[in-house]
Design an enzyme around this catalytic site. Structure first.
Site, PDB file in Angstrom:
ATOM      1  N   LYS A 234       0.829  -1.194   0.000  1.00 33.89           N
ATOM      2  CA  LYS A 234       0.000   0.000   0.000  1.00 33.89           C
ATOM      3  C   LYS A 234       0.869   1.251   0.000  1.00 33.89           C
ATOM      4  O   LYS A 234       2.053   1.208   0.360  1.00 33.89           O
ATOM      5  CB  LYS A 234      -0.895   0.030   1.246  1.00 33.89           C
ATOM      6  CG  LYS A 234      -1.920  -1.077   1.358  1.00 33.89           C
ATOM      7  CD  LYS A 234      -2.695  -0.939   2.660  1.00 33.89           C
ATOM      8  CE  LYS A 234      -3.702  -2.058   2.846  1.00 33.89           C
ATOM      9  NZ  LYS A 234      -4.841  -1.961   1.919  1.00 33.89           N
ATOM     10  N   GLU A 306      -6.053  -9.828   0.626  1.00 38.29           N
ATOM     11  CA  GLU A 306      -5.743 -10.946   1.514  1.00 38.29           C
ATOM     12  C   GLU A 306      -6.899 -11.370   2.399  1.00 38.29           C
ATOM     13  O   GLU A 306      -6.943 -12.505   2.870  1.00 38.29           O
ATOM     14  CB  GLU A 306      -4.530 -10.598   2.389  1.00 38.29           C
ATOM     15  CG  GLU A 306      -4.821  -9.809   3.656  1.00 38.29           C
ATOM     16  CD  GLU A 306      -5.403  -8.415   3.412  1.00 38.29           C
ATOM     17  OE1 GLU A 306      -6.145  -7.925   4.290  1.00 38.29           O
ATOM     18  OE2 GLU A 306      -5.120  -7.819   2.357  1.00 38.29           O
ATOM     19  N   ARG A 308     -10.010 -12.049   1.825  1.00 36.91           N
ATOM     20  CA  ARG A 308     -10.803 -13.167   1.297  1.00 36.91           C
ATOM     21  C   ARG A 308     -10.056 -14.498   1.434  1.00 36.91           C
ATOM     22  O   ARG A 308     -10.682 -15.552   1.485  1.00 36.91           O
ATOM     23  CB  ARG A 308     -11.185 -12.883  -0.155  1.00 36.91           C
ATOM     24  CG  ARG A 308     -10.026 -12.746  -1.110  1.00 36.91           C
ATOM     25  CD  ARG A 308     -10.372 -11.881  -2.313  1.00 36.91           C
ATOM     26  NE  ARG A 308     -10.418 -10.465  -1.937  1.00 36.91           N
ATOM     27  CZ  ARG A 308     -10.719  -9.479  -2.808  1.00 36.91           C
ATOM     28  NH1 ARG A 308     -11.012  -9.772  -4.057  1.00 36.91           N
ATOM     29  NH2 ARG A 308     -10.748  -8.234  -2.407  1.00 36.91           N
TER      30      ARG A 308
END
Length: 454
Positions: A234, A306, A308
């Site tokens: 990110k 991540e 899921r």
């Protein structure tokens, strides 16, 4: 940390200063100061048939005004309110007194809280306050967990706290360490955990009522205690609030802490999938394929998708345990925030009856959600060249494709998914919601489970 305002019930009619009066009226929270026997009295008008949000906001407005005036205590005279209305009013008062101040070295002017409100009332008020106190403590627990700095709340720390909560709340608990996760083939959880120096934990909580309805419900919570995005890193700005990425697990733990005190009659199982998502030389890589507990395989094309992956294993555990209804909750997608903003959760699922019940519970909880579709034609968007599915779709419909992936792990069972990426955090105070972690989802789950009793 926690709730700073106490609310008590008294039968005394002697009043202390200041006195807060709630009178019927057309305006829900506008306040004016008047003279009352030489003392200051604060009068709040209330609509003839106030909504849950209005009642809670009214309670918050009372505590906020008393706090701004720096009153340490006050008395409250009630209008003719029913027991359920009193519960919502008291809940708003208690939650308005929430502060996360564990790391402040001195008090600032905005952090002052009125410490005591004495309510002149009877038995209805006492019963309403007892329930409101249980709910407020649960929401405060979730907020405290989510607000905690990520280096002080690792998966191991969360599991330790969950053990204490379970002991205090009459819950059974089982905790899988990393070796147990390997034995249980929790490939989704372990794949995400590979990049972190902090070991993962999988947690199962069970509530067994003294008198059961025969119904068994599973709640699955995403518990990423810090999400850097992994190798799909990110931005610095995108990482700032990522300690909140375990909001789903916190909501499940907090909601389950209330069940015995509130007398819920269904067996409830909670599955909390706890890990960090970090970059390192051992981290999973875009292009890796994970083998989940179900045996289904997922191609990881973006390590920042991540949630899921860990939920896939949690949902499989819930399915294997025979839960008749399964609901997962997660700060899952930025796409849901784009669609619904930061006050409304996304709601998707395989059973319209369950979706309707959760939508109604959200309304009763003043935690709004909105149904998004799960068109079968979109399943092709997560088709993989090398595995059963891939963990991202195209740029559009991100909240939907994430839910379509989850749906593959809960066949032939009533299932719903709450995406709380937006409402799990508030940028500023908003009525009974305080800046920072909101604890969104706790009250929705409690109201839903109470509604099942009806």
């Amino acid at each position: 940390m926690g709730l700073k305002t106490s609310v008590t019930i008294t039968g005394e009619t002697g009043l202390q200063t200041p006195v807060v009066r709630i009178q019927p009226g057309e305006h829900s929270t506008k306040m004016r100061a008047v003279l009352h026997d030489g003392d200051i009295a604060y009068e709040f008008g209330i609509a003839p048939d106030p909504t849950v949000e209005q009642l809670r906001s009214l309670g918050a407005a009372i505590v906020d005004e008393l706090s701004r005036a720096r009153f340490a205590s006050a008395a409250l005279l009630l209008a003719d309110l029913g027991e359920q209305q009193l519960e919502e009013l008291f809940l708003g008062m208690l939650l308005a007194g929430y502060r996360f101040d564990a790391y402040r070295t001195k008090e600032d002017a905005d952090s002052y809280v009125c410490e005591r409100v004495q309510v002149v009332g009877g038995a209805a008020g006492e019963a309403a306050l007892a329930r409101a106190s249980v709910l407020a403590e649960a929401v405060a627990l979730a907020r405290d967990l989510i607000n905690e700095p990520p280096s002080r709340l690792t998966p191991v720390d969360f599991a330790r706290i969950a053990g204490k909560v379970a002991e205090q709340s009459g819950l059974e608990i089982r905790i899988w360490d990393e070796q147990a996760c390997e034995r249980e083939h929790l490939g989704g959880l372990l794949g995400v955990a590979r990049g972190s120096a902090e070991p993962p934990r999988a947690i199962k909580l069970t509530y067994r009522p003294e008198q059961t309805s025969g119904r068994t419900v599973g709640l699955v919570g995403k518990g990423i205690t810090f999400d850097s995005g992994g190798l799909s890193l990110k931005s610095g700005e995108g990482m700032m609030a990522m300690k909140t990425d375990m909001g789903g697990a916190a909501a499940v733990l907090a909601a389950m802490s209330t069940l015995r005190a509130l007398g819920v009659t269904h067996e409830v199982n909670g599955y909390l999938m706890m890990t960090e998502n970090m970059p390192s030389g051992s981290a999973q890589k875009p292009g890796d394929v994970l083998v989940t507990r179900s045996g289904r395989t997922i191609e990881v094309l973006n390590t920042d998708a991540e949630g899921r992956l860990v939920l896939a294993d949690g949902l499989t555990l819930a399915l294997e345990d025979g839960n008749q209804e399964i609901v997962d909750i997660a700060t899952l997608t930025g796409a849901c925030v784009v669609a619904l903003g930061d006050e409304v959760a996304g709601l998707m699922g395989s059973d319209e009856g369950l979706i309707h019940a959760l939508h109604a519970a959200g309304a009763r909880a003043a935690e709004p959600n909105w149904q998004l579709p799960l068109p079968k034609s979109y399943e092709k968007l997560i088709a993989s060249e090398v595995a059963d599915m891939k963990n991202i779709g195209k740029r559009g419909a991100g909240a939907i494709t994430a839910a379509l992936l989850l749906q593959r792990f809960v066949p032939d069972v009533r299932w719903a998914h709450l995406d709380i990426a937006g409402p799990s955090r508030a940028e500023g105070d908003r009525g009974w919601v305080r800046a920072g972690a909101t604890g969104f989802g706790v009250l929705t789950f409690v109201r839903w489970l109470q509604d099942l009793d009806g």
